[in-house]
Write a protein that holds these residues in place. Structure first.
Motif, PDB file in Angstrom:
ATOM      1  N   TYR A  68      33.028  47.143  42.476  1.00 43.42           N
ATOM      2  CA  TYR A  68      32.303  46.212  41.601  1.00 43.42           C
ATOM      3  C   TYR A  68      32.976  44.851  41.492  1.00 43.42           C
ATOM      4  CZ  TYR A  68      29.403  50.137  40.480  1.00 43.42           C
ATOM      5  OH  TYR A  68      28.543  51.195  40.587  1.00 43.42           O
ATOM      6  N   LYS A  73      24.044  49.255  34.759  1.00 37.42           N
ATOM      7  CA  LYS A  73      24.215  47.815  34.525  1.00 37.42           C
ATOM      8  C   LYS A  73      24.549  47.025  35.806  1.00 37.42           C
ATOM      9  CE  LYS A  73      25.104  47.587  29.702  1.00 37.42           C
ATOM     10  NZ  LYS A  73      24.055  46.682  29.265  1.00 37.42           N
ATOM     11  N   LEU A  74      25.288  47.660  36.729  1.00 36.74           N
ATOM     12  CA  LEU A  74      25.801  46.917  37.884  1.00 36.74           C
ATOM     13  C   LEU A  74      25.307  47.409  39.238  1.00 36.74           C
ATOM     14  CD1 LEU A  74      29.537  46.572  36.741  1.00 36.74           C
ATOM     15  CD2 LEU A  74      27.643  44.974  36.377  1.00 36.74           C
ATOM     16  N   GLU A 128      29.544  42.736  28.855  1.00 35.92           N
ATOM     17  CA  GLU A 128      29.988  41.361  29.106  1.00 35.92           C
ATOM     18  C   GLU A 128      30.247  40.576  27.826  1.00 35.92           C
ATOM     19  OE1 GLU A 128      25.727  42.049  29.040  1.00 35.92           O
ATOM     20  OE2 GLU A 128      27.204  42.744  30.487  1.00 35.92           O
ATOM     21  N   GLU A 141      34.487  41.617  40.653  1.00 37.39           N
ATOM     22  CA  GLU A 141      34.720  40.907  39.385  1.00 37.39           C
ATOM     23  C   GLU A 141      33.738  41.297  38.283  1.00 37.39           C
ATOM     24  OE1 GLU A 141      37.357  38.767  38.659  1.00 37.39           O
ATOM     25  OE2 GLU A 141      38.024  39.706  40.521  1.00 37.39           O
ATOM     26  N   LYS A 142      32.783  42.153  38.587  1.00 30.27           N
ATOM     27  CA  LYS A 142      31.781  42.540  37.581  1.00 30.27           C
ATOM     28  C   LYS A 142      32.302  43.590  36.603  1.00 30.27           C
ATOM     29  CE  LYS A 142      28.136  41.796  40.924  1.00 30.27           C
ATOM     30  NZ  LYS A 142      27.261  42.520  41.828  1.00 30.27           N
ATOM     31  N   ASP A 144      34.746  37.482  31.811  1.00 32.55           N
ATOM     32  CA  ASP A 144      33.371  37.683  32.248  1.00 32.55           C
ATOM     33  C   ASP A 144      33.195  39.126  32.706  1.00 32.55           C
ATOM     34  OD1 ASP A 144      32.932  34.991  31.821  1.00 32.55           O
ATOM     35  OD2 ASP A 144      33.346  34.442  33.905  1.00 32.55           O
ATOM     36  N   GLY A 145      31.990  39.610  32.636  1.00 34.92           N
ATOM     37  CA  GLY A 145      31.670  40.931  33.154  1.00 34.92           C
ATOM     38  C   GLY A 145      32.069  42.056  32.217  1.00 34.92           C
TER      39      GLY A 145
END
Length: 157
Positions: free
Chosen positions: A64, A152-153, A125, A66-67, A30-31
């Motif tokens: 960040y 994006k984050l 992702e 787990e992103k 993920d991410g």
């Protein structure tokens, strides 16, 4: 062109090593992902000896959580595997390193150029390539890396 393709990741077919010891390969895809790939055309032991250069960037990326994750993939020649494992045990590098002893990464991603400058890339992702190049070796790449990540984050503090 690399940016028009997605990257296939099969970490379950690679050996995960943490501080020189085999570990469970529990990878969440993920991410966003930063992939740092070293194939057998490069000196794996030499690349491992420079892993500490990543420490500052890894520290910033931790913001960040787990992103955004960083994955180091080494695909050494079979004859070099013992020296790679020995180097990993003496590094004290607090990051999992994936040993692709079967060559699945390059087999699954034949569109990746052979040139080592094209072996570090930022993925979204969905594993689409957003940026190609090593942010440690090129200031413009580093600038673009953070611009994409923050877009994006969100911004770092």
């Amino acid at each position: 062109m690399l940016k028009s393709n997605s990257i296939i990741l099969h970490f379950n077919e690679m050996q995960a090593v943490y501080n020189g010891r085999d570990t469970v390969n529990a990878v969440s895809l993920d991410g966003m992902k930063l992939i740092v790939f070293t194939d057998s055309s490069s000196c794996s032991v030499c690349a491992l000896s420079r892993m500490y250069f990543w420490n500052d960037l890894l520290g910033e990326i931790k913001y960040y959580d787990e992103k955004l994750k960083v994955y180091f993939i080494f695909s050494p020649l079979p004859k070099d595997l013992p020296s790679v494992r020995l180097s990993l045990s003496s590094l004290h590098f607090n990051q999992v390193v994936h040993l692709d002893t079967l060559g699945v990464f390059i087999d699954d991603n034949k569109h990746i150029p052979h040139h080592p400058d094209m072996h570090t890339f930022l993925l979204d992702e969905d594993n689409n390539v957003l940026l190609v190049g090593n942010p440690l070796e090129n200031e413009k790449i580093e600038e673009m890396f953070w611009q994409i990540v923050e877009e994006k984050l969100g911004k770092r503090e």
